[in-house]
Design an enzyme around this catalytic site. Structure first.
Site, PDB file in Angstrom:
ATOM      1  N   HIS A  75       0.842  -1.203  -0.051  1.00  0.00           N
ATOM      2  CA  HIS A  75       0.012   0.026  -0.096  1.00  0.00           C
ATOM      3  C   HIS A  75       0.925   1.046   0.030  1.00  0.00           C
ATOM      4  O   HIS A  75       1.672   1.289   0.777  1.00  0.00           O
ATOM      5  CB  HIS A  75      -0.747   0.016   1.320  1.00  0.00           C
ATOM      6  N   TYR A 204      -9.133   5.896   7.416  1.00  0.00           N
ATOM      7  CA  TYR A 204      -9.243   6.303   8.713  1.00  0.00           C
ATOM      8  C   TYR A 204     -10.400   7.614   8.748  1.00  0.00           C
ATOM      9  O   TYR A 204     -10.157   8.649   7.993  1.00  0.00           O
ATOM     10  CB  TYR A 204      -8.085   6.868   9.227  1.00  0.00           C
ATOM     11  N   PRO A 297      -3.658   0.945  18.687  1.00  0.00           N
ATOM     12  CA  PRO A 297      -3.489   0.383  17.285  1.00  0.00           C
ATOM     13  C   PRO A 297      -3.597   1.544  16.092  1.00  0.00           C
ATOM     14  O   PRO A 297      -3.272   1.178  15.025  1.00  0.00           O
ATOM     15  CB  PRO A 297      -4.383  -0.782  17.159  1.00  0.00           C
ATOM     16  N   LYS A 301       1.522   0.263  15.049  1.00  0.00           N
ATOM     17  CA  LYS A 301       3.062   0.450  15.556  1.00  0.00           C
ATOM     18  C   LYS A 301       3.334  -0.857  16.347  1.00  0.00           C
ATOM     19  O   LYS A 301       4.318  -1.094  16.362  1.00  0.00           O
ATOM     20  CB  LYS A 301       3.058   1.773  16.441  1.00  0.00           C
ATOM     21  N   TYR A 387       4.028   6.976   9.613  1.00  0.00           N
ATOM     22  CA  TYR A 387       3.278   5.621   9.628  1.00  0.00           C
ATOM     23  C   TYR A 387       3.837   4.546   8.798  1.00  0.00           C
ATOM     24  O   TYR A 387       3.920   3.257   9.257  1.00  0.00           O
ATOM     25  CB  TYR A 387       2.059   6.079   8.833  1.00  0.00           C
TER      26      TYR A 387
END
Length: 394
Positions: A75, A204, A297, A301, A387
């Site tokens: 991704h 998100y 979460p 990480k 990220y």
């Protein structure tokens, strides 16, 4: 009593323990792994699904990424959404790094298969695990094996990779350990569903009703999360209510996007908390992964942080035991915690930006922050760098 000796006693057979044993074996260091649960239970635990670039690079370097390359999905970014807005962050374009969709259960299978091929000694379904004499050069572990026999494992070092409820963390005395902890006033309702993902990359979503996340496990299985109150009862969330809440929170009115639905195969409620313990070393006991730190979460990480821990720990133990050089071992806790706190901050930052608390002032701050991140290259690059993951040695 059955008595065995090894160089490193590893407590915990999850990804951190399995990867550490693999890395140590490459350095010529022998180990024995002890695990309270069964092999089947450990292999089936549903956990993280996103691998940082540095985690993937490490697995490739170790020759453990063949199935990841075939079955995982690269991704290049994520979608951030709030009412009337959905914007994409392209990590590859911003920082030249990406992430991979490949579940922790799959990583665990690959690691266990590699350890079995190498003849790694692993004892599952042990009980009464107790650590002794960790402040000396001759620590040992007492346990009862699956056959009910009392056992003693003598070692030069003990590695605690046994999570937040294992005995390793508790072995560090109260007068030595420091703790930082934050519990969040909400949980995640996690759902697995047999339906193809309705998105190419993770969404998100910040919504007035609460946060939602559209993730996936494969091309046929989707993973969803909903912000819910703490102490939520799963019985209050039948399938119809779950799909309605997901459709509402993930709905996007600009491009005709719709959420595909299917049979829900698993539901669970995950409390959200942050926890950091210091030091990550006490005498001949070294902690890694959830034994030393827990992050919500939201920032993806947890598994990646455990991988970074053991990637630092393995060469430190190899130098200590193979060359009598304690330099890396003495620096392990401070070196690891630099990354731990960076990831703890990022996870907190993502969590507080995306979850609702009913405060109108906080709502405006969150929307402003989301708008800045998605319209400023500097803001977007900062999120992307954290990220997609910092280098292992950070």
């Amino acid at each position: 009593m059955v008595r065995v000796r090894t160089q490193v006693a590893i407590i915990g057979a999850g990804p951190a323990g399995m990867l550490l044993s693999h890395l140590l074996s490459l350095e010529g260091i022998e180990s024995v792994v002890l695990e309270t649960r069964s092999e089947e239970y450990v292999a089936s635990r549903i956990r993280a699904g996103i691998l940082e670039q540095s985690t993937v690079d490490l697995l490739r370097d170790l020759g453990l990424a063949d199935r990841l390359e075939r079955e995982g999905e690269e991704h290049h970014g994520i979608h951030l959404q709030w009412p009337h807005e959905r914007r994409h962050l392209d990590f590859a374009e911003l920082i030249g790094r990406s992430v991979w969709l490949y579940g922790q259960t799959e990583v665990q299978k690959d690691l266990v298969a590699a350890r079995h091929r190498d003849g790694q000694e692993i004892h599952y379904e042990v009980s009464g695990t107790t650590l002794h004499d960790v402040e000396t050069d001759h620590p040992w572990v007492e346990y009862v094996d699956a056959a009910g026999r009392p056992c003693r494992l003598d070692a030069d070092v003990i590695a605690g990779c046994d999570g937040s409820f294992g005995p390793s963390r508790a072995t560090v005395p109260d007068g030595v350990r420091r703790r930082w902890e934050r519990s969040y006033p909400f949980s995640w309702l996690g759902v697995l569903a047999d339906v193809a993902p309705s998105t190419d990359e993770l969404i998100y979503a910040r919504h007035p009703d609460g946060f939602a996340l559209h993730s996936m496990r494969s091309r046929e299985v989707s993973r969803f999360y909903l912000q819910v109150p703490n102490e939520t009862d799963l019985a209050d969330w039948p399938e119809d209510r779950i799909w309605e809440a997901l459709a509402t929170r993930l709905g996007h009115d600009r491009d005709g996007w719709t959420l595909a639905t299917g049979p829900i195969t698993e539901k669970s409620v995950l409390p959200m908390r942050s926890f950091v313990m210091s030091p990550m070393r006490h005498g001949r006991l070294f902690l890694a992964g959830d034994a030393a730190h827990i992050v919500p979460p939201t920032g993806a990480k947890g598994l990646n942080l455990a991988v970074a821990d053991v990637a630092l720990l393995a060469p430190a133990l190899a130098a200590l035991l193979g060359k009598n050089d304690a330099t890396l071992a003495d620096a392990y806790s401070a070196t690891a915690q630099r990354r731990v706190w960076r990831c703890t901050h990022f996870s907190w930052w993502m969590t507080t930006m995306l979850h609702t608390d009913g405060d109108p002032f906080n709502h405006q701050l969150q929307v402003s922050q989301l708008d800045w991140i998605t319209s400023s290259r500097a803001g977007a690059a900062g999120l992307a760098e954290n990220y997609a993951g910092l280098p292992i040695g950070f």
